[in-house]
Design a protein around this motif. Structure first.
Motif, short mmCIF file in Angstrom:
data_model
loop_
_atom_site.label_atom_id
_atom_site.label_comp_id
_atom_site.label_asym_id
_atom_site.label_seq_id
_atom_site.Cartn_x
_atom_site.Cartn_y
_atom_site.Cartn_z
N TYR A 48 20.33 44.56 41.83
CA TYR A 48 21.20 43.36 41.96
C TYR A 48 20.25 42.83 43.43
CZ TYR A 48 24.70 45.26 39.09
OH TYR A 48 25.30 45.97 37.94
N THR A 49 20.35 41.42 43.38
CA THR A 49 19.81 40.79 44.67
C THR A 49 21.15 40.43 45.65
OG1 THR A 49 20.53 38.68 43.57
CG2 THR A 49 17.99 39.25 43.36
N ARG A 50 20.69 40.46 46.77
CA ARG A 50 21.62 40.62 48.07
C ARG A 50 22.72 39.48 47.38
NH1 ARG A 50 20.59 43.59 52.51
NH2 ARG A 50 22.05 42.33 53.61
N ASP A 51 22.42 38.18 46.97
CA ASP A 51 23.32 37.17 46.99
C ASP A 51 24.60 37.78 45.77
OD1 ASP A 51 21.84 37.18 44.70
OD2 ASP A 51 22.27 35.09 44.32
N ALA A 52 24.38 38.77 45.28
CA ALA A 52 25.39 39.51 44.38
C ALA A 52 26.65 39.70 45.30
CB ALA A 52 25.00 40.49 43.60
N LEU A 53 26.51 40.44 46.37
CA LEU A 53 27.48 40.46 47.41
C LEU A 53 28.52 39.21 47.57
CD1 LEU A 53 25.65 42.53 50.04
CD2 LEU A 53 27.63 43.35 48.74
N ARG A 54 28.03 38.08 47.62
CA ARG A 54 28.79 36.86 47.72
C ARG A 54 29.47 36.49 46.52
NH1 ARG A 54 26.27 32.17 50.86
NH2 ARG A 54 26.70 33.39 52.68
N ARG A 55 28.87 36.65 45.46
CA ARG A 55 29.32 36.41 44.18
C ARG A 55 30.50 37.55 43.83
NH1 ARG A 55 26.48 32.68 40.78
NH2 ARG A 55 27.16 33.59 38.88
N VAL A 56 30.12 38.58 44.20
CA VAL A 56 31.38 39.58 44.15
C VAL A 56 32.77 39.23 44.77
CG1 VAL A 56 32.21 42.11 44.18
CG2 VAL A 56 29.88 41.37 43.22
N ALA A 57 32.33 38.83 45.94
CA ALA A 57 33.19 38.54 47.12
C ALA A 57 34.19 37.23 46.44
CB ALA A 57 32.87 38.14 48.48
N PHE A 58 33.25 36.46 45.84
CA PHE A 58 34.16 35.13 45.39
C PHE A 58 34.84 35.57 44.30
CE2 PHE A 58 33.78 31.62 42.43
CZ PHE A 58 34.29 30.52 43.29
N VAL A 59 34.41 36.21 43.40
CA VAL A 59 35.25 36.72 42.02
C VAL A 59 36.40 37.48 42.38
CG1 VAL A 59 35.50 38.32 40.08
CG2 VAL A 59 33.11 36.78 40.60
N ARG A 60 36.41 38.37 43.39
CA ARG A 60 37.54 39.13 43.83
C ARG A 60 38.63 38.40 44.49
NH1 ARG A 60 36.24 44.85 46.31
NH2 ARG A 60 38.28 45.25 45.26
N ALA A 61 38.14 37.21 45.29
CA ALA A 61 38.85 36.37 46.19
C ALA A 61 39.77 35.53 44.99
CB ALA A 61 38.18 35.57 46.99
N ALA A 62 39.11 35.09 43.89
CA ALA A 62 39.58 34.35 42.94
C ALA A 62 40.58 35.11 42.15
CB ALA A 62 38.63 33.53 42.05
N GLN A 63 40.16 36.37 42.04
CA GLN A 63 41.22 37.33 41.04
C GLN A 63 42.20 37.48 41.91
OE1 GLN A 63 38.50 40.42 40.11
NE2 GLN A 63 39.52 40.25 38.20
N ARG A 64 42.41 37.61 43.21
CA ARG A 64 43.56 38.02 44.00
C ARG A 64 44.48 37.07 43.93
NH1 ARG A 64 40.25 38.87 48.39
NH2 ARG A 64 39.35 40.83 48.10
N VAL A 65 44.13 35.85 43.71
CA VAL A 65 45.05 34.62 43.67
C VAL A 65 45.38 34.18 42.15
CG1 VAL A 65 44.61 33.65 46.02
CG2 VAL A 65 43.37 32.73 44.14
N GLY A 66 45.09 35.09 41.20
CA GLY A 66 45.45 34.87 40.00
C GLY A 66 44.58 34.04 38.94
N ILE A 67 43.44 33.78 39.29
CA ILE A 67 42.37 32.94 38.58
C ILE A 67 41.87 33.68 37.67
CG2 ILE A 67 40.50 31.20 38.56
CD1 ILE A 67 42.92 30.56 40.05
N PRO A 68 42.04 33.62 36.42
CA PRO A 68 41.39 34.03 35.19
C PRO A 68 39.85 34.17 35.31
CG PRO A 68 42.72 32.84 34.24
CD PRO A 68 42.78 32.34 35.78
N LEU A 69 39.35 35.44 34.91
CA LEU A 69 37.96 35.42 34.96
C LEU A 69 37.18 34.52 34.06
CD1 LEU A 69 37.43 39.69 34.56
CD2 LEU A 69 37.31 37.98 36.57
N ALA A 70 37.63 34.03 32.93
CA ALA A 70 37.08 33.05 32.28
C ALA A 70 36.82 31.68 32.99
CB ALA A 70 37.63 32.78 30.97
N VAL A 71 37.82 31.56 33.78
CA VAL A 71 37.70 30.25 34.78
C VAL A 71 36.76 30.51 35.97
CG1 VAL A 71 39.18 28.81 36.23
CG2 VAL A 71 40.18 29.48 34.07
N ILE A 72 36.88 31.60 36.33
CA ILE A 72 35.96 31.98 37.46
C ILE A 72 34.33 31.65 36.96
CG2 ILE A 72 35.47 33.74 38.96
CD1 ILE A 72 37.96 34.83 38.90
N ARG A 73 34.23 32.39 35.73
CA ARG A 73 32.74 32.52 35.19
C ARG A 73 32.27 30.76 34.99
NH1 ARG A 73 33.46 34.83 30.33
NH2 ARG A 73 34.18 32.86 29.52
#
Length: 162
Positions: A48-73
């Motif tokens: 994975y490139t280093r920018d995957a760290l920010r993408r994972v952080a973005f996904v996890r933050a959105a998930q924490r507030v209840g945003i579905p993965l399909a919407v995040i994608r």
């Protein structure tokens, strides 16, 4: 939190897991859903490139507030050249998601306030339902708690987000 040397540009799945706090299985799942991507080495190991760290952080933050993965994608797919989301992207997207979150909060407050005496016409309270749902009229709409059911079919036709 383990630090990665700045000269490391490609991360193994273990390094990404350790640095992001996401389980390896979660990272594989995110990849299968198109949220992050990797390349393969000659030995077929993920990198994975280093920018995957920010993408994972973005996904996890959105998930924490209840945003579905399909919407995040879908949100990540809107970024030019699939670049890494930045602070402005988060501000814009979180503003869009705010009304959906406000609606969920409203539904949860209603559920909490009605929880002790009503199951949303499923039905456990014959005295209350005789007044608010006489003759089980809501039963014609289908099984389950009709008043508390949220219709998300317009946003997720398959019924599952991930």
């Amino acid at each position: 939190m383990p630090q990665l040397p700045y000269k490391v540009h490609e991360l193994t799945v273990g390094q990404l897991s350790a640095r992001s706090g996401a389980a390896v299985s979660a990272l594989h799942f995110y990849e299968s859903k198109g949220l992050i991507s990797s390349t393969r080495t000659a030995g077929n190991q993920r990198r994975y490139t280093r920018d995957a760290l920010r993408r994972v952080a973005f996904v996890r933050a959105a998930q924490r507030v209840g945003i579905p993965l399909a919407v995040i994608r879908d949100a990540l797919a809107e970024l030019p050249d699939e670049r890494t989301p930045n602070r402005d992207d988060w501000a814009r997207l979180s503003q869009v998601w705010r009304s959906e979150l406000d609606e969920r909060i409203s539904q949860l407050v209603e559920l909490r306030d009605r929880l002790t005496d009503c199951i949303g016409c499923g039905c456990l309270s014959m005295q209350t339902c005789a007044l608010s749902n006489p003759y089980d009229n809501l039963g014609e709409q289908g099984p389950g708690a009709r008043r508390l059911r949220v219709d998300r079919s317009a946003k997720d036709p398959g019924g599952t987000d991930g």
